[in-house]
Design an enzyme around this catalytic site. Structure first.
Site, PDB file in Angstrom:
ATOM      1  N   ASP A   4      48.736  74.032  40.162  1.00 18.95           N
ATOM      2  CA  ASP A   4      47.593  74.703  40.784  1.00 18.95           C
ATOM      3  C   ASP A   4      48.054  75.765  41.779  1.00 18.95           C
ATOM      4  O   ASP A   4      49.071  75.587  42.453  1.00 18.95           O
ATOM      5  CB  ASP A   4      46.735  73.646  41.490  1.00 18.95           C
ATOM      6  CG  ASP A   4      45.299  74.103  41.637  1.00 18.95           C
ATOM      7  OD1 ASP A   4      44.962  75.197  41.154  1.00 18.95           O
ATOM      8  OD2 ASP A   4      44.519  73.357  42.245  1.00 18.95           O
TER       9      ASP A   4
ATOM     10  N   ARG B  33      44.992  87.995  39.164  1.00 17.22           N
ATOM     11  CA  ARG B  33      45.254  86.557  39.046  1.00 17.22           C
ATOM     12  C   ARG B  33      46.269  86.248  37.938  1.00 17.22           C
ATOM     13  O   ARG B  33      47.090  85.341  38.062  1.00 17.22           O
ATOM     14  CB  ARG B  33      43.942  85.814  38.732  1.00 17.22           C
ATOM     15  CG  ARG B  33      42.955  85.778  39.875  1.00 17.22           C
ATOM     16  CD  ARG B  33      41.652  85.100  39.425  1.00 17.22           C
ATOM     17  NE  ARG B  33      41.905  83.825  38.798  1.00 17.22           N
ATOM     18  CZ  ARG B  33      42.099  82.678  39.457  1.00 17.22           C
ATOM     19  NH1 ARG B  33      42.060  82.672  40.779  1.00 17.22           N
ATOM     20  NH2 ARG B  33      42.325  81.570  38.809  1.00 17.22           N
TER      21      ARG B  33
ATOM     22  N   ASN C 196      38.509  75.020  31.993  1.00 15.63           N
ATOM     23  CA  ASN C 196      39.078  76.363  32.215  1.00 15.63           C
ATOM     24  C   ASN C 196      38.454  77.450  31.330  1.00 15.63           C
ATOM     25  O   ASN C 196      38.601  78.639  31.612  1.00 15.63           O
ATOM     26  CB  ASN C 196      40.601  76.360  32.026  1.00 15.63           C
ATOM     27  CG  ASN C 196      41.341  75.721  33.177  1.00 15.63           C
ATOM     28  OD1 ASN C 196      42.444  75.211  33.012  1.00 15.63           O
ATOM     29  ND2 ASN C 196      40.758  75.733  34.367  1.00 15.63           N
TER      30      ASN C 196
ATOM     31  N   ARG D 157      50.779  67.479  42.291  1.00 12.45           N
ATOM     32  CA  ARG D 157      49.770  68.552  42.269  1.00 12.45           C
ATOM     33  C   ARG D 157      50.086  69.521  43.394  1.00 12.45           C
ATOM     34  O   ARG D 157      50.230  69.115  44.552  1.00 12.45           O
ATOM     35  CB  ARG D 157      48.355  68.022  42.419  1.00 12.45           C
ATOM     36  CG  ARG D 157      47.348  69.179  42.344  1.00 12.45           C
ATOM     37  CD  ARG D 157      45.906  68.761  42.229  1.00 12.45           C
ATOM     38  NE  ARG D 157      45.090  69.937  41.911  1.00 12.45           N
ATOM     39  CZ  ARG D 157      43.915  69.909  41.326  1.00 12.45           C
ATOM     40  NH1 ARG D 157      43.397  68.758  40.975  1.00 12.45           N
ATOM     41  NH2 ARG D 157      43.246  71.026  41.082  1.00 12.45           N
TER      42      ARG D 157
HETATM   43  C1  FPP Z   1      46.002  76.796  37.705  1.00 17.35           C
HETATM   44  O1  FPP Z   1      46.057  77.753  38.758  1.00 17.35           O
HETATM   45  C2  FPP Z   1      46.817  77.233  36.552  1.00 17.35           C
HETATM   46  C3  FPP Z   1      46.369  77.385  35.262  1.00 17.35           C
HETATM   47  C4  FPP Z   1      44.977  77.078  34.866  1.00 17.35           C
HETATM   48  C5  FPP Z   1      47.247  77.887  34.175  1.00 17.35           C
HETATM   49  C6  FPP Z   1      48.627  77.307  34.181  1.00 17.35           C
HETATM   50  C7  FPP Z   1      49.420  77.860  33.051  1.00 17.35           C
HETATM   51  C8  FPP Z   1      50.714  78.249  33.159  1.00 17.35           C
HETATM   52  C9  FPP Z   1      51.492  78.138  34.404  1.00 17.35           C
HETATM   53  C10 FPP Z   1      51.436  78.760  31.936  1.00 17.35           C
HETATM   54  C11 FPP Z   1      52.162  77.611  31.278  1.00 17.35           C
HETATM   55  C12 FPP Z   1      52.618  77.918  29.919  1.00 17.35           C
HETATM   56  C13 FPP Z   1      52.854  77.017  28.913  1.00 17.35           C
HETATM   57  C14 FPP Z   1      53.245  77.453  27.552  1.00 17.35           C
HETATM   58  C15 FPP Z   1      52.722  75.584  29.092  1.00 17.35           C
HETATM   59  P1  FPP Z   1      44.711  78.464  39.202  1.00 17.35           P
HETATM   60  O2  FPP Z   1      44.490  79.657  38.342  1.00 17.35           O
HETATM   61  O3  FPP Z   1      43.597  77.457  39.185  1.00 17.35           O
HETATM   62  O4  FPP Z   1      45.027  78.896  40.680  1.00 17.35           O
HETATM   63  P2  FPP Z   1      43.955  79.024  41.869  1.00 17.35           P
HETATM   64  O5  FPP Z   1      43.493  77.625  42.159  1.00 17.35           O
HETATM   65  O6  FPP Z   1      44.770  79.606  42.978  1.00 17.35           O
HETATM   66  O7  FPP Z   1      42.866  79.932  41.388  1.00 17.35           O
END
Ligand code: FPP
Length: 260
Positions: free
Chosen positions: A27, A40, A75, A195
């Site tokens: 996260d 983002r 998501n 987390r």
């Molecule tokens: C959450 O941060 C992150 C995600 C929903 C995407 C995570 C995906 C990757 C790191 C790529 C991984 C790749 C593979 C192939 C497994 P957020 O966007 O919710 O952050 P925020 O809470 O700050 O908005």
């Protein structure tokens, strides 16, 4: 696990008390990028690099499984641009990293409703899964279009079908049996869940499997979660007294099975 992989393990970590299976809720990608005035999606790109580095670290330190929550069923509610970017990122990474996974003996697996993903991504997932199926050093399990309640409901539906068809009796429905119908049937439960970004929630991730897992929350945003941060998480894990409802201190969830 081959001892040569443990050579880089920090001396203050006990190799006998490492988690066998680590799960991560990655996260804070969006906030990491926003803080820098970037879109983002730049955070997701950096987050993918962090995940790659963590996988390597787990392998170097002799951890057997890493499960990462890459995309939840919720998501899809993000902007179409962000969702499309993530789908393309997953596809590109799978293709780019396949040779590395082969060389490093990584077995990649997926959990979640893969049928809801774009067809090209499904094909890439299928290919990577098949190609790495016989690798043994570390299992890298990716949760995509995953929701734990849906997974549990699906397991219950499958069990109910077996009962309806007379292949199972209602009396034989046990915890062990339900576990066999979960997406994670072949993997022991996580010993440690991490987390990042300061959120103190499970967000519908592995609700069944985390029953006895140690939970570790850190304020660090996912793209900044480096080897030092993982080291700290493992030190905290090793300082915990895992009792699994008993008074003994088994070392892992699988060791606990023997106790329970
Ligand atoms: C959450 O941060 C992150 C995600 C929903 C995407 C995570 C995906 C990757 C790191 C790529 C991984 C790749 C593979 C192939 C497994 P957020 O966007 O919710 O952050 P925020 O809470 O700050 O908005």
């Amino acid at each position: 696990m081959a001892t040569k992989f443990l050579s880089s393990l920090p001396v203050d970590l006990d190799p006998q008390r490492l988690p066998r299976h680590v799960a991560v809720i990655m996260d804070g990608n969006g906030r990491w990028a926003t803080q820098r005035g970037w879109p983002r999606v730049a955070g997701h790109r950096q987050g993918a690099k962090t995940l790659k580095a963590l996988l390597r670290c787990c392998k170097d330190w002799g951890i057997e499984s890493l499960t990462a929550y890459a995309f939840s069923t919720e998501n899809w509610r993000r902007s179409p641009e962000e969702v499309n970017f993530l789908m393309l990122l997953f596809k590109r990474l799978l293709r780019q990293e396949l040779a590395v996974m082969q060389r490093e003996d990584v077995k990649i697996t997926f959990i979640g409703d893969l049928s809801g993903l774009p067809k090209v991504l499904q094909q890439e997932i299928h290919y990577a899964t098949q190609m790495t199926a016989h690798n043994r050093t570390i299992q890298f399990n990716v949760a995509v279009n995953y929701g734990s309640r849906a997974e549990i409901a699906q397991a219950c539906r499958r069990v109910a079908e077996q009962v309806e068809q007379g292949k199972l009796s209602a009396a034989s429905v046990s915890e062990d049996l339900i576990e066999q119908y979960l997406d994670t049937a072949d993997t022991p439960a996580p010993d440690l869940l991490i987390r990042t970004s300061g959120e103190l929630r499970l967000s519908n991730f592995l609700l069944w499997q985390l029953a006895y897992t140690e939970l570790y929350f850190t304020d660090i945003l996912w793209p900044d979660f480096d080897r030092a941060a993982f080291h700290q998480a493992l030190l905290t894990y090793q300082s915990r007294d895992r009792r699994f409802g008993t008074v003994s201190t088994p070392l892992s969830n699988s060791a606990a099975q023997a106790v329970l």
